[in-house]
Design an enzyme around this catalytic site. Sequence first.
Site, PDB file in Angstrom:
ATOM      1  N   SER A  41       0.816  -1.213   0.000  1.00 32.98           N
ATOM      2  CA  SER A  41       0.000   0.000   0.000  1.00 32.98           C
ATOM      3  C   SER A  41       0.853   1.268   0.000  1.00 32.98           C
ATOM      4  O   SER A  41       0.733   2.118  -0.883  1.00 32.98           O
ATOM      5  CB  SER A  41      -0.928  -0.005   1.220  1.00 32.98           C
ATOM      6  OG  SER A  41      -1.647   1.200   1.314  1.00 32.98           O
ATOM      7  N   GLN A  42       1.750   1.405   0.960  1.00 32.62           N
ATOM      8  CA  GLN A  42       2.588   2.598   1.030  1.00 32.62           C
ATOM      9  C   GLN A  42       3.659   2.606  -0.056  1.00 32.62           C
ATOM     10  O   GLN A  42       3.945   3.643  -0.654  1.00 32.62           O
ATOM     11  CB  GLN A  42       3.235   2.709   2.416  1.00 32.62           C
ATOM     12  CG  GLN A  42       2.304   3.129   3.521  1.00 32.62           C
ATOM     13  CD  GLN A  42       1.843   4.579   3.414  1.00 32.62           C
ATOM     14  OE1 GLN A  42       2.478   5.414   2.790  1.00 32.62           O
ATOM     15  NE2 GLN A  42       0.703   4.874   4.035  1.00 32.62           N
ATOM     16  N   HIS A  95       7.885   4.562   9.549  1.00 34.76           N
ATOM     17  CA  HIS A  95       7.490   4.313  10.943  1.00 34.76           C
ATOM     18  C   HIS A  95       8.772   4.003  11.709  1.00 34.76           C
ATOM     19  O   HIS A  95       9.678   3.357  11.189  1.00 34.76           O
ATOM     20  CB  HIS A  95       6.510   3.145  11.017  1.00 34.76           C
ATOM     21  CG  HIS A  95       6.079   2.774  12.406  1.00 34.76           C
ATOM     22  ND1 HIS A  95       5.742   3.707  13.365  1.00 34.76           N
ATOM     23  CD2 HIS A  95       5.917   1.558  13.001  1.00 34.76           C
ATOM     24  CE1 HIS A  95       5.388   3.087  14.477  1.00 34.76           C
ATOM     25  NE2 HIS A  95       5.496   1.782  14.280  1.00 34.76           N
TER      26      HIS A  95
END
Length: 329
Positions: free
Chosen positions: A27-28, A108
């Site tokens: 997704s990212q 992250h």
Amino acid sequence: MTQLFYDTDADLSLLNNKTIAIIGYGSQGHAHALNLKDSGMDVIVGLYKGSKSESKAVSDGLQVFSVSEACEKADWIMILLPDEFQKDVYLKEIEPNLKEGKILSFAHGFNIRFGLIKPPSFVDVVMIAPKGPGHTVRWEYQNGQGVPALFAVEQDSSGSARSLAMAYAKGIGGTRAGILETNFKEETETDLFGEQAVLCGGLSELVKSGFETLVEAGYQPELAYFECLHEVKLIVDLMVKGGLSQMRDSISNTAEYGDYVSGKRLINSDTKKEMQKILKDIQDGTFAKNFVEECDKNKPLMTKLREENSKHEIEKVGKGLRSMFSWLK
């Protein structure tokens, strides 16, 4: 008030003549790679052999290499793999290809904050973390908008790490909406706490308990689903748009009164004390240690809990109702 930075604050030209390797194409990864490509950057993708994402990346017009090859070719390495896989991939494929002047980046801070990845001192270590799922990051970019993002510098070997991180954030569209500066510790701890206490853990249990309470009292499961799950989005959308006050301005007086007098019967000082314990487990590394150990054992507890939760009545009822909602098809 905390400062947000926008397009005029970031210099995209700092990324000129740099090859950016996106490690992972989920997704990212998909959003970062295509947004950077559309911003004029030289982007390649690093995937393990046999990855199901390879054909998609190629069809999207990107060159795909093994993770090791991509990291060798790249000036900038963005790791967009699940947290539990990053350490092994880093040690085997990424670290051997790090050289002075390269930039190692994350979306992250988990692996840096808890010492699972320890980069050499001669590379920049930065974070660019969009505050939205990948499909939203991509969709907003394509529509001339952007998703807000966090950025941070953990290690500034070049002396330009902060400006480079802001440039990357601009490349994926973050500065169109605004980017906020933080650090790896703060991003990681607040992100984990939000997931566990509010967004995922807290909300999921609140929804299930509300559903169970109504069903056990004899009400139709379908009505319980509507009241305790389906309408959550309606309220959250109001909160996101204008805060708690606008949400309360938009609901009936009956609902607002019930909010004030009943909310604290559920979420009170005892709840907050438990939240503080959850935060402490995050801060002192207890949660990270438990998660790493769980993953090392191939996630037996997580698999068991996932299966148990999938069998909850709310899932069966919801599946049936959603199949009848034309706007969800």
